[in-house]
Motif scaffolding. Sequence first.
Motif, short mmCIF file in Angstrom:
data_model
loop_
_atom_site.label_atom_id
_atom_site.label_comp_id
_atom_site.label_asym_id
_atom_site.label_seq_id
_atom_site.Cartn_x
_atom_site.Cartn_y
_atom_site.Cartn_z
N SER A 1 37.79 -37.41 137.38
CA SER A 1 37.46 -38.15 136.51
C SER A 1 36.35 -38.61 135.86
N TYR A 2 35.99 -37.41 135.25
CA TYR A 2 34.37 -37.93 134.45
C TYR A 2 35.43 -37.39 133.17
N VAL A 3 36.60 -36.29 132.79
CA VAL A 3 37.58 -36.59 132.48
C VAL A 3 38.27 -37.43 131.16
N LEU A 4 38.73 -38.07 132.41
CA LEU A 4 39.67 -39.68 132.22
C LEU A 4 38.67 -40.73 131.42
N LEU A 5 37.10 -41.01 132.26
CA LEU A 5 36.19 -41.39 131.29
C LEU A 5 36.50 -40.91 129.84
N GLU A 6 36.04 -40.35 129.66
CA GLU A 6 35.63 -39.46 128.37
C GLU A 6 36.66 -39.98 127.30
N LEU A 7 38.18 -39.48 128.12
CA LEU A 7 39.45 -39.22 127.59
C LEU A 7 39.52 -40.98 127.28
N THR A 8 38.74 -41.85 128.09
CA THR A 8 39.19 -42.94 127.55
C THR A 8 38.16 -43.84 126.49
N SER A 9 36.77 -43.18 126.91
CA SER A 9 36.07 -43.37 125.74
C SER A 9 36.68 -42.55 124.34
N ILE A 10 37.21 -41.61 124.48
CA ILE A 10 37.54 -41.47 122.92
C ILE A 10 39.23 -42.03 122.09
N ILE A 11 39.68 -43.09 123.42
CA ILE A 11 41.04 -42.95 123.08
C ILE A 11 40.56 -44.97 122.74
N ALA A 12 40.28 -45.75 123.08
CA ALA A 12 39.90 -46.77 123.27
C ALA A 12 40.01 -47.41 122.02
N GLU A 13 38.78 -47.11 121.59
CA GLU A 13 38.67 -47.73 119.75
C GLU A 13 40.37 -47.87 118.81
N PRO A 14 40.62 -46.23 118.48
CA PRO A 14 41.73 -45.74 118.43
C PRO A 14 42.84 -46.92 118.52
N LEU A 15 43.09 -46.77 120.13
CA LEU A 15 44.29 -47.82 120.09
C LEU A 15 44.30 -49.63 119.57
N GLY A 16 42.99 -49.58 119.82
CA GLY A 16 42.45 -51.29 119.77
C GLY A 16 42.57 -51.88 121.31
N LEU A 17 42.15 -50.87 122.43
CA LEU A 17 41.81 -51.99 123.26
C LEU A 17 40.28 -52.17 123.47
N PRO A 18 40.41 -53.76 124.89
CA PRO A 18 39.23 -54.07 124.62
C PRO A 18 38.00 -53.42 125.13
N ALA A 19 37.00 -53.54 124.97
CA ALA A 19 36.15 -53.68 125.28
C ALA A 19 35.51 -53.56 126.51
N TRP A 20 35.63 -53.97 127.72
CA TRP A 20 35.89 -53.70 129.60
C TRP A 20 36.89 -52.49 129.14
N THR A 21 37.54 -52.00 128.83
CA THR A 21 38.31 -51.25 129.11
C THR A 21 37.93 -49.81 129.78
N ILE A 22 37.01 -49.49 129.74
CA ILE A 22 35.60 -48.20 130.73
C ILE A 22 35.36 -48.86 132.02
N ASN A 23 34.85 -50.09 131.74
CA ASN A 23 34.34 -50.82 132.86
C ASN A 23 35.49 -50.85 133.81
N LEU A 24 36.61 -51.24 133.28
CA LEU A 24 37.73 -51.39 134.89
C LEU A 24 37.78 -49.63 135.21
#
Length: 639
Positions: free
Chosen positions: A31-54
Amino acid sequence: MPEKPDNPNNFWQELKRRKVVRVVIGYAAASYVLLELTSIIAEPLGLPAWTINLVLVLLCIGFVITVVVSWIYDFTPKGIEKTKPAKVGGEQETSTKPLKRKLKVSDIIISVLLVAVIVLVYPKIFKKDKLEHLRSGEEMTIAVMPFQNMTSDTTWNIWEDGIKDELITQLTNSEELKVRQTESINTLIESKELTNYASITPSIANEISRDLDADVFINGSIKKAGNKIRVNAQIFDSKTKESLKSFTIDEQYNEDLILNITDSLSEMVNNYLVISVLEKETTRYSRYSSSTSSPEAYRKFILARNAGGKADWSTAKEYLLDALKIDSNFTAATIALLWKYNNNGEYDQAKKICLKLYAKRNQMTTYDKANINFIYAWLFETPLEMRMAVRQRLEIDDQDPVLYKLLGQTYLRLDEYEKAIPEFEKGLDIYKKWDSKPDWLTYFFLGQAYHRTGQHRKARKLYRKAGKDFPDNSYLLRWHTIVALSEGKTKAANEYIEKYISVCKERSASEADIAINLGRIYWNAELFDKAEDYLREALRLRPESPATMNVIAFFLIDTERNITEGLELVKKALELSPDHYEYLDTKGWGLYKQGKYQEALDILQKSWDLRMKNTVYVHREFLHLEAAKKAVAEGSNEY
């Protein structure tokens, strides 16, 4: 009948038997690894700000399900099977032969996940900037050691503690500094049985400082040569043992000697440390060589920088003027003031300051001299000379992101957008390497370059990030709106416009100014009908303003919507301001559009001469003049 896990020990053993503990550890690591990866790729992929919360919510739900499933089922070589109940006493196997545990795939998976967690966590814990704890307004803690008497005259021994105590007393008055008091230092020295201060080496002083939990410590000595006394002092970083700054004071012997020395020394030490704290509060890209010994002047300088970050030029200018009242030789503030005048369109003031600095450039450091050469080129020459000056500075320091921004601007001013983009991106790469926020102008210019080259998606992603870093910057909001409109995202554009209007009203902008800027937004997005509506609304609100007349006149001429009306409007503007270079350029461009090339050339040449005398190079107007020259030359060749 199975044994019930009715006490904590039995329950814990049952959790282990059913492999729930192992599953929980693995799930937490994954889970920790997934959250960190989500945080890293969210911006380059243009994901919305609430992605990490989801993702976090889904992981929490998944955790409950995973624990329940791991309690009931087990993965075996035969497949997924329901976990068997624990055996009761008589049914336990009686073999006492120890079983050799085999390495399982789950062990490897958990090990890999734990390694990944360590790799991700390590930089956050250990990759700290030097004295990072001093940022965000934290006080710097100082320990002052006794000064060593190296005069061979024991009558000076009294001042070993005397200078230390005076420094402690005077530094305690500073709001930015926290000073360890005499009693604490003396008690610690006595506990270490350091009766001879000559034995307090920098290494021992460092140990004492760390025991006192001080960020820095001051060590010093007293020397004598003839009738002159010399006091040396050094400031050390308690963590790295690195010498940060040295001070030397020479005084002729007199009865007020020590008081004079301690006054001078405490002022120099205080100013250096306070400015150090203030510098730590700025991000790496914006730290300037302070070139002042006045903390108050430097504090005004930082306030000016913060105001400039919000594009509030007038407030920034006032802070800089205050800083220069305190210290007129504050070079960094002088250069910053020059840029504020430039950004505010007060080119005459900017040029006056530039000429004064340019006259003294040979007395400056190599870097400052290159900096002044660039400013001179900006104000008096063309982007080609500017580019040469920036490259000179890059030869000195190729890790300064501001220089890549300036280099990118030299291409923008010549409409060479494709060449500008990689320069701005180099600057962004340095900011990322520093883990630092870029200045807003880098976002502003790079987004424009993306937009002009049709890379709207890149521009949108960039301005979305800029909006997080600088949420109330009106210039960034304008260009974010332009990009949204160009992509046909009307709903998003309207939201940005509402926020833009709100920000403008907070800064007391007039309705006419807001209308004219909204017109420019739609103009840049090539939505000319809406642009014209807003520009005409601005003219209705401010019918006697020659500047407003000129804006709508140029719009009508440049877009060829109504060249005749445009010329009539600029004629009225020129009646109010006969020698205004921008109005003359608009008139000349209108005449060129009507095919009156010689008349256009005469007016455009006059406009250009006035512009270069009073303001700075503008490529658009240069192209207007060149087009008229070419048309006249081609007309002459026909005969």
